[in-house]
Design a protein around this motif. Structure first.
Motif, PDB file in Angstrom:
ATOM      1  N   ARG A 136     -24.333 -17.098 -31.282  1.00  0.00           N
ATOM      2  CA  ARG A 136     -24.266 -18.490 -30.845  1.00  0.00           C
ATOM      3  C   ARG A 136     -22.840 -19.000 -30.628  1.00  0.00           C
ATOM      4  O   ARG A 136     -22.583 -19.772 -29.721  1.00  0.00           O
ATOM      5  CB  ARG A 136     -24.944 -19.409 -31.878  1.00  0.00           C
ATOM      6  CG  ARG A 136     -26.443 -19.264 -31.978  1.00  0.00           C
ATOM      7  CD  ARG A 136     -27.078 -19.561 -30.626  1.00  0.00           C
ATOM      8  NE  ARG A 136     -28.513 -19.417 -30.679  1.00  0.00           N
ATOM      9  CZ  ARG A 136     -29.352 -20.429 -30.709  1.00  0.00           C
ATOM     10  NH1 ARG A 136     -28.914 -21.656 -30.686  1.00  0.00           N
ATOM     11  NH2 ARG A 136     -30.646 -20.211 -30.761  1.00  0.00           N
ATOM     12  N   GLN A 137     -21.952 -18.583 -31.514  1.00  0.00           N
ATOM     13  CA  GLN A 137     -20.620 -19.192 -31.502  1.00  0.00           C
ATOM     14  C   GLN A 137     -19.642 -18.312 -30.712  1.00  0.00           C
ATOM     15  O   GLN A 137     -19.409 -17.149 -31.074  1.00  0.00           O
ATOM     16  CB  GLN A 137     -20.145 -19.334 -32.952  1.00  0.00           C
ATOM     17  CG  GLN A 137     -19.036 -20.326 -33.114  1.00  0.00           C
ATOM     18  CD  GLN A 137     -18.509 -20.289 -34.553  1.00  0.00           C
ATOM     19  OE1 GLN A 137     -19.152 -19.757 -35.472  1.00  0.00           O
ATOM     20  NE2 GLN A 137     -17.328 -20.836 -34.744  1.00  0.00           N
ATOM     21  N   ILE A 138     -19.095 -18.888 -29.654  1.00  0.00           N
ATOM     22  CA  ILE A 138     -18.140 -18.123 -28.835  1.00  0.00           C
ATOM     23  C   ILE A 138     -16.757 -18.247 -29.468  1.00  0.00           C
ATOM     24  O   ILE A 138     -16.161 -19.327 -29.474  1.00  0.00           O
ATOM     25  CB  ILE A 138     -18.113 -18.651 -27.388  1.00  0.00           C
ATOM     26  CG1 ILE A 138     -19.513 -18.560 -26.759  1.00  0.00           C
ATOM     27  CG2 ILE A 138     -17.098 -17.888 -26.553  1.00  0.00           C
ATOM     28  CD1 ILE A 138     -19.605 -19.136 -25.362  1.00  0.00           C
ATOM     29  N   LEU A 139     -16.235 -17.144 -30.010  1.00  0.00           N
ATOM     30  CA  LEU A 139     -14.902 -17.182 -30.614  1.00  0.00           C
ATOM     31  C   LEU A 139     -13.830 -16.995 -29.540  1.00  0.00           C
ATOM     32  O   LEU A 139     -12.710 -17.492 -29.681  1.00  0.00           O
ATOM     33  CB  LEU A 139     -14.766 -16.120 -31.703  1.00  0.00           C
ATOM     34  CG  LEU A 139     -15.764 -16.207 -32.873  1.00  0.00           C
ATOM     35  CD1 LEU A 139     -15.460 -15.141 -33.917  1.00  0.00           C
ATOM     36  CD2 LEU A 139     -15.724 -17.589 -33.526  1.00  0.00           C
ATOM     37  N   SER A 140     -14.174 -16.268 -28.493  1.00  0.00           N
ATOM     38  CA  SER A 140     -13.278 -16.159 -27.329  1.00  0.00           C
ATOM     39  C   SER A 140     -14.110 -15.710 -26.144  1.00  0.00           C
ATOM     40  O   SER A 140     -15.168 -15.095 -26.310  1.00  0.00           O
ATOM     41  CB  SER A 140     -12.164 -15.147 -27.599  1.00  0.00           C
ATOM     42  OG  SER A 140     -12.707 -13.854 -27.740  1.00  0.00           O
ATOM     43  N   ASN A 141     -13.628 -16.035 -24.943  1.00  0.00           N
ATOM     44  CA  ASN A 141     -14.366 -15.671 -23.729  1.00  0.00           C
ATOM     45  C   ASN A 141     -13.351 -15.529 -22.601  1.00  0.00           C
ATOM     46  O   ASN A 141     -13.004 -16.500 -21.946  1.00  0.00           O
ATOM     47  CB  ASN A 141     -15.390 -16.776 -23.419  1.00  0.00           C
ATOM     48  CG  ASN A 141     -16.312 -16.401 -22.282  1.00  0.00           C
ATOM     49  OD1 ASN A 141     -16.505 -15.226 -21.988  1.00  0.00           O
ATOM     50  ND2 ASN A 141     -16.879 -17.400 -21.621  1.00  0.00           N
ATOM     51  N   VAL A 142     -12.856 -14.313 -22.408  1.00  0.00           N
ATOM     52  CA  VAL A 142     -11.789 -14.091 -21.426  1.00  0.00           C
ATOM     53  C   VAL A 142     -12.391 -13.487 -20.154  1.00  0.00           C
ATOM     54  O   VAL A 142     -13.122 -12.495 -20.209  1.00  0.00           O
ATOM     55  CB  VAL A 142     -10.711 -13.134 -22.007  1.00  0.00           C
ATOM     56  CG1 VAL A 142      -9.596 -12.885 -20.994  1.00  0.00           C
ATOM     57  CG2 VAL A 142     -10.151 -13.691 -23.307  1.00  0.00           C
ATOM     58  N   VAL A 143     -12.112 -14.120 -19.021  1.00  0.00           N
ATOM     59  CA  VAL A 143     -12.611 -13.625 -17.735  1.00  0.00           C
ATOM     60  C   VAL A 143     -11.427 -13.490 -16.780  1.00  0.00           C
ATOM     61  O   VAL A 143     -10.739 -14.466 -16.515  1.00  0.00           O
ATOM     62  CB  VAL A 143     -13.658 -14.594 -17.118  1.00  0.00           C
ATOM     63  CG1 VAL A 143     -14.179 -14.033 -15.794  1.00  0.00           C
ATOM     64  CG2 VAL A 143     -14.817 -14.852 -18.073  1.00  0.00           C
ATOM     65  N   SER A 144     -11.216 -12.275 -16.306  1.00  0.00           N
ATOM     66  CA  SER A 144     -10.148 -12.080 -15.318  1.00  0.00           C
ATOM     67  C   SER A 144     -10.826 -11.809 -13.988  1.00  0.00           C
ATOM     68  O   SER A 144     -11.498 -10.797 -13.799  1.00  0.00           O
ATOM     69  CB  SER A 144      -9.285 -10.891 -15.748  1.00  0.00           C
ATOM     70  OG  SER A 144      -8.528 -10.446 -14.651  1.00  0.00           O
ATOM     71  N   THR A 145     -10.690 -12.764 -13.054  1.00  0.00           N
ATOM     72  CA  THR A 145     -11.420 -12.615 -11.795  1.00  0.00           C
ATOM     73  C   THR A 145     -10.572 -11.883 -10.760  1.00  0.00           C
ATOM     74  O   THR A 145      -9.352 -11.975 -10.758  1.00  0.00           O
ATOM     75  CB  THR A 145     -11.895 -13.980 -11.265  1.00  0.00           C
ATOM     76  OG1 THR A 145     -12.519 -13.766 -10.008  1.00  0.00           O
ATOM     77  CG2 THR A 145     -10.759 -14.964 -11.107  1.00  0.00           C
ATOM     78  N   GLN A 146     -11.258 -11.152  -9.883  1.00  0.00           N
ATOM     79  CA  GLN A 146     -10.554 -10.395  -8.841  1.00  0.00           C
ATOM     80  C   GLN A 146     -10.680 -11.086  -7.483  1.00  0.00           C
ATOM     81  O   GLN A 146     -10.416 -10.462  -6.450  1.00  0.00           O
ATOM     82  CB  GLN A 146     -11.158  -8.993  -8.734  1.00  0.00           C
ATOM     83  CG  GLN A 146     -11.192  -8.203 -10.014  1.00  0.00           C
ATOM     84  CD  GLN A 146     -11.853  -6.840  -9.805  1.00  0.00           C
ATOM     85  OE1 GLN A 146     -12.299  -6.499  -8.715  1.00  0.00           O
ATOM     86  NE2 GLN A 146     -11.925  -6.052 -10.863  1.00  0.00           N
ATOM     87  N   ILE A 147     -11.089 -12.349  -7.497  1.00  0.00           N
ATOM     88  CA  ILE A 147     -11.375 -13.033  -6.224  1.00  0.00           C
ATOM     89  C   ILE A 147     -10.230 -12.869  -5.212  1.00  0.00           C
ATOM     90  O   ILE A 147     -10.455 -12.564  -4.048  1.00  0.00           O
ATOM     91  CB  ILE A 147     -11.695 -14.526  -6.469  1.00  0.00           C
ATOM     92  CG1 ILE A 147     -13.096 -14.641  -7.061  1.00  0.00           C
ATOM     93  CG2 ILE A 147     -11.628 -15.341  -5.168  1.00  0.00           C
ATOM     94  CD1 ILE A 147     -13.519 -16.027  -7.441  1.00  0.00           C
ATOM     95  N   ASP A 148      -8.994 -13.048  -5.673  1.00  0.00           N
ATOM     96  CA  ASP A 148      -7.856 -12.980  -4.745  1.00  0.00           C
ATOM     97  C   ASP A 148      -7.739 -11.616  -4.066  1.00  0.00           C
ATOM     98  O   ASP A 148      -7.271 -11.513  -2.940  1.00  0.00           O
ATOM     99  CB  ASP A 148      -6.550 -13.304  -5.483  1.00  0.00           C
ATOM    100  CG  ASP A 148      -6.444 -14.810  -5.702  1.00  0.00           C
ATOM    101  OD1 ASP A 148      -7.172 -15.545  -5.005  1.00  0.00           O
ATOM    102  OD2 ASP A 148      -5.660 -15.242  -6.560  1.00  0.00           O
ATOM    103  N   ILE A 149      -8.168 -10.576  -4.793  1.00  0.00           N
ATOM    104  CA  ILE A 149      -8.074  -9.220  -4.228  1.00  0.00           C
ATOM    105  C   ILE A 149      -9.106  -9.018  -3.122  1.00  0.00           C
ATOM    106  O   ILE A 149      -8.835  -8.441  -2.079  1.00  0.00           O
ATOM    107  CB  ILE A 149      -8.267  -8.182  -5.352  1.00  0.00           C
ATOM    108  CG1 ILE A 149      -7.064  -8.273  -6.297  1.00  0.00           C
ATOM    109  CG2 ILE A 149      -8.432  -6.762  -4.822  1.00  0.00           C
ATOM    110  CD1 ILE A 149      -7.297  -7.642  -7.628  1.00  0.00           C
ATOM    111  N   HIS A 150     -10.328  -9.529  -3.363  1.00  0.00           N
ATOM    112  CA  HIS A 150     -11.424  -9.255  -2.410  1.00  0.00           C
ATOM    113  C   HIS A 150     -11.503 -10.289  -1.282  1.00  0.00           C
ATOM    114  O   HIS A 150     -12.128 -10.026  -0.264  1.00  0.00           O
ATOM    115  CB  HIS A 150     -12.758  -9.205  -3.167  1.00  0.00           C
ATOM    116  CG  HIS A 150     -12.784  -8.149  -4.229  1.00  0.00           C
ATOM    117  ND1 HIS A 150     -12.906  -6.815  -3.935  1.00  0.00           N
ATOM    118  CD2 HIS A 150     -12.662  -8.215  -5.573  1.00  0.00           C
ATOM    119  CE1 HIS A 150     -12.873  -6.105  -5.053  1.00  0.00           C
ATOM    120  NE2 HIS A 150     -12.724  -6.947  -6.065  1.00  0.00           N
TER     121      HIS A 150
END
Ligand code: KG4
Ligand code: ZN
Length: 336
Positions: free
Chosen positions: A22-36
């Protein structure tokens, strides 16, 4: 129970630490949008190569942000499929190796179940069964969920997924990738009552079809030379059609099954019009609607860690010969 989730099924390299599901201690998202972006869509090989560059850093950042050490992790869960095989293999192998070298249990997790689970990260108690409309770049599906290990696919798209249709229409009009958010924003500029009307496709039962609608937008552009003067009205007309079809099927299924709890999840569930109209109809008809936080609509690893916590609460296990899968074969419910 502290779970490290890892997600690399498409073009997001993501890692998250989730406590007790339930508890999100961290949530890291590295998106590649700029590449594609410059290619107008995802290039699978570039996606995989980018995941391999980023996965260790993203994972380290997730552990640091959560203020935990790898030795505090009780379970490592990585997306096993569906998705792009090259991309999946990076996160899955990395997670397996990390688990193996630190003697932590490891599990492969279904990406679609992760999306369905995303509403539970709002820390709400949601009674089962519920109906879930999963709308993303790769899927448009209606599920009847009795529990996270007991769910049925009731309807799905026969061609393009809803998010894919958004992306293709945006591309047609010369906008970048991903198109959903661009269409969402442009639609807000449309003059009220002036939206272009596109016929709503209603295939039989609880299935969907969006390729005809996409072609109708193309025909409209070809037949209206001045189309550039009213782009917001065109895209909001298209968006209205998608939203109407999605909600019509969702509420019809909930009414048929007499289920009051419904949810909309996946990248397209971030769409403003879809959220606003779904809330309005739910209120009028007396349904309990659950939507993920905007940051949990698109691909992320918190949903992977979350669903793994529930599924493997009592018996985290490691199957070291497991492989990834690009498609998931659901048994479809007959005669509905
Ligand atoms: O769940 P997701 O991040 O990845 C998949 O599993 O496919 O969904 C990505 C899709 C893309 O097609 C994107 O255009 C769409 O979600 N999307 C949106 C919005 N934000 C993202 N579609 C409509 N409105 C939005 N605001
Ligand atoms: Zn997804």
């Amino acid at each position: 129970m502290i779970v490290l989730g890892i997600e690399t099924s498409c073009d997001e390299t993501a890692a998250a630490v989730v406590k007790d599901g339930r508890q999100i201690l961290s949530n890291v998202v590295s998106t590649q949008i700029d590449i594609h972006k410059k290619y107008g869509g995802i290039v699978p090989e570039l996606a995989a190569r980018n995941h391999i560059e980023n996965i260790s850093l993203v994972t380290k950042e997730a552990l640091n942000e959560a203020k935990v050490d790898i030795s505090d992790i009780d379970l490592i869960a990585a997306t096993q499929g569906p998705g792009l095989v090259g991309s999946l293999l990076i996160g899955f192998s990395f997670a397996k190796a990390l688990a193996f070298s630190n003697q932590i249990p490891f599990v492969g997790t279904n990406h679609l179940l992760g999306h369905i689970y995303s509403i539970f990260l709002n820390d709400e108690n949601i009674d089962m069964p519920f109906i879930s409309l999963l709308v993303s770049g790769g899927h448009t599906s209606l599920f009847y969920v009795s529990s996270f290990d007991k769910y049925e696919l009731i309807g799905q798209t026969m061609d393009d997924a809803a998010g894919e249709a958004f992306d293709k229409v945006a591309k047609m009009l010369g906008f970048g990738y991903p198109g959903g958010i661009i269409i969402d924003e442009l639609s807000k500029k449309s003059k009220e009552g002036k939206e272009v009307f596109f016929t709503r496709p209603y295939p039989k039962s609880f299935d969907f079809s969006f390729s005809g609608l996409k072609t109708s937008v193309l025909r409209y552009i070809e037949q209206n030379r001045d189309y550039k003067n009213h782009i917001p009205e065109i895209v909001s007309g298209f968006q209205n059609a998608v939203v109407d079809v999605l909600l019509n099927k969702l509420f019809k299924l909930a009414e048929t099954k007499n289920i009051k709890n419904i949810s909309i999840v996946g990248g397209v569930s971030a769409n403003s019009k879809l959220r606003e109209k779904a809330k309005k109809i739910s209120k009028e008809k007396g349904f309990n609607l659950y939507l993920p936080q905007k940051s949990l609509c698109g691909d992320n690893a918190a949903m992977i860690g979350g669903v793994a916590s529930v599924l493997h609460k009592n018996e985290p296990f490691a199957l070291n010969n497991e492989d990834v899968f690009s498609r998931f074969k659901f048994k479809k419910t007959p005669n509905l």
